[in-house]
Scaffold this motif. Structure first.
Motif, short mmCIF file in Angstrom:
data_model
loop_
_atom_site.label_atom_id
_atom_site.label_comp_id
_atom_site.label_asym_id
_atom_site.label_seq_id
_atom_site.Cartn_x
_atom_site.Cartn_y
_atom_site.Cartn_z
N ASP A 149 -3.02 -8.40 -32.88
CA ASP A 149 -2.33 -9.63 -32.48
C ASP A 149 -3.21 -10.86 -32.76
OD1 ASP A 149 -0.24 -8.09 -31.57
OD2 ASP A 149 -0.80 -8.22 -29.46
N GLU A 150 -4.47 -10.76 -32.38
CA GLU A 150 -5.39 -11.88 -32.61
C GLU A 150 -5.56 -12.16 -34.10
OE1 GLU A 150 -9.18 -12.00 -30.51
OE2 GLU A 150 -8.48 -10.31 -29.30
N LEU A 151 -5.82 -11.11 -34.86
CA LEU A 151 -6.13 -11.28 -36.28
C LEU A 151 -4.92 -11.77 -37.07
CD1 LEU A 151 -8.26 -8.04 -36.81
CD2 LEU A 151 -9.11 -10.40 -36.68
N SER A 152 -3.72 -11.49 -36.58
CA SER A 152 -2.52 -11.90 -37.31
C SER A 152 -2.41 -13.42 -37.41
CB SER A 152 -1.27 -11.33 -36.62
OG SER A 152 -1.06 -11.94 -35.35
N GLY A 153 -3.17 -14.13 -36.58
CA GLY A 153 -3.15 -15.58 -36.65
C GLY A 153 -3.96 -16.16 -37.78
N HIS A 154 -4.78 -15.33 -38.43
CA HIS A 154 -5.57 -15.83 -39.57
C HIS A 154 -4.65 -15.99 -40.78
CE1 HIS A 154 -8.59 -16.14 -42.70
NE2 HIS A 154 -9.54 -16.26 -41.78
#
Length: 301
Positions: A149-154
């Motif tokens: 979830d966090e990394l999908s914002g990159h």
């Protein structure tokens, strides 16, 4: 870009001298184009961790030359060395790849903070679309969905190829999948279910044997033809058992190449430490096929 569809984790055809068998690669690509599937080179099925950087570079260049306007090209860049992964990514995008795919570096057991830092360092410098590749069976680590979830914002991290077994994980991954983030399933046994639940596509190793089967399964599931998708899922399960049942991952890949060798598509050669398996000819072969197996292969390959 839309990354949905069937992505084949392509084998790496090798000559007896260990070099890339370019003619066999061309035969594979003709089959992929015929059935409207996309190649993913240098992954697990492609023996990526066992190949030299020189051979990987040669495969990337050839795949780029063979890529058709319709096809998307995915390239595995997983390595224990960040700089080697980046070098492969730069080569891949220069050759025309549409996305690169990376596992976690797997020599050291990593904490979640280590995983986060690694993928962010890779994504910051990779120079194009990046897929996270979760495969605990080889890395011995699972990438938590909360981290995904966090990394999908990159901006460079566009999706995940998830090969982790477990329906609970699959349900949760698809329930919380961020909008615009691509989910590709690397667990063939749940292909129809994942597509029904909203997965964007499939990455089945058995598609090396029958790209036609998985294109048909994908189309049936996308069209809501649940009975046909379920029927084709059973065919997929049976085809996987022919070369996987009772074998380790490495031995199953050798068995797959042996079947492809018997069909004249590539040779049986494997990159060390994996060993080649003789094509299934007669009872002396380590890959003895039943008549049911032979009929299945003749129908779908």
């Amino acid at each position: 870009m839309n990354y949905s569809g069937v992505v084949v984790p392509a084998i790496t055809p090798l000559e007896e001298n260990g070099l890339l068998d370019e003619a066999a690669v061309e035969r594979l690509w003709e089959r992929f184009e015929q059935y409207g599937v996309d190649p993913f080179i240098l992954g697990t099925t492609g023996e990526g961790p066992s190949l030299s950087l020189a051979l990987k570079s040669a495969y990337i260049r050839l795949a780029g030359r063979l890529q058709t306007p319709r096809q998307r090209l995915f390239v595995g860049i997983g390595s224990a060395c960040l700089e080697d992964s980046l070098a492969l990514a730069f080569s891949a995008f220069e050759a025309g790849a549409d996305a690169v795919v990376s596992t976690l570096p797997s020599y050291y057991a990593l904490e979640v903070d280590d995983m986060r830092a690694y993928f962010l360092a890779l994504a910051d410098r990779v120079g194009g679309p990046l897929f996270i590749y979760n495969i605990p069976s080889t890395t011995h680590m699972s990438i938590p969905l909360s981290l995904v979830d966090e990394l999908s914002g990159h901006p460079n991290i566009v999706g995940m190829k998830d090969s982790e077994r477990g329906e609970e994980r699959l349900f949760e991954a698809l329930r919380r999948k961020p909008e615009g983030f691509c989910h590709l399933l690397g667990w063939s046994a749940r292909s129809a279910l994942a597509l029904e639940l909203g997965s964007n596509g499939l990455v089945p190793s058995s598609a090396n044997l029958s790209p036609r089967l998985y294109r048909a399964l994908y189309e049936a599931a996308r069209a809501g033809q649940t009975e046909e998708a379920a029927r084709l899922q059973k065919v997929s399960d049976a085809l996987g058992e022919v070369y996987q049942k009772g074998r380790s991952l490495g031995a199953s890949l050798a068995a797959m190449k042996a079947i492809l060798a018997a069909k004249g598509i590539c040779g049986p050669q494997m990159a060390p430490p994996l060993r080649a398996m003789a094509p299934p000819v007669g009872a002396a072969s380590p890959l003895v096929l039943s008549q049911k197996d032979i009929d299945l292969i003749n129908e779908w390959i």
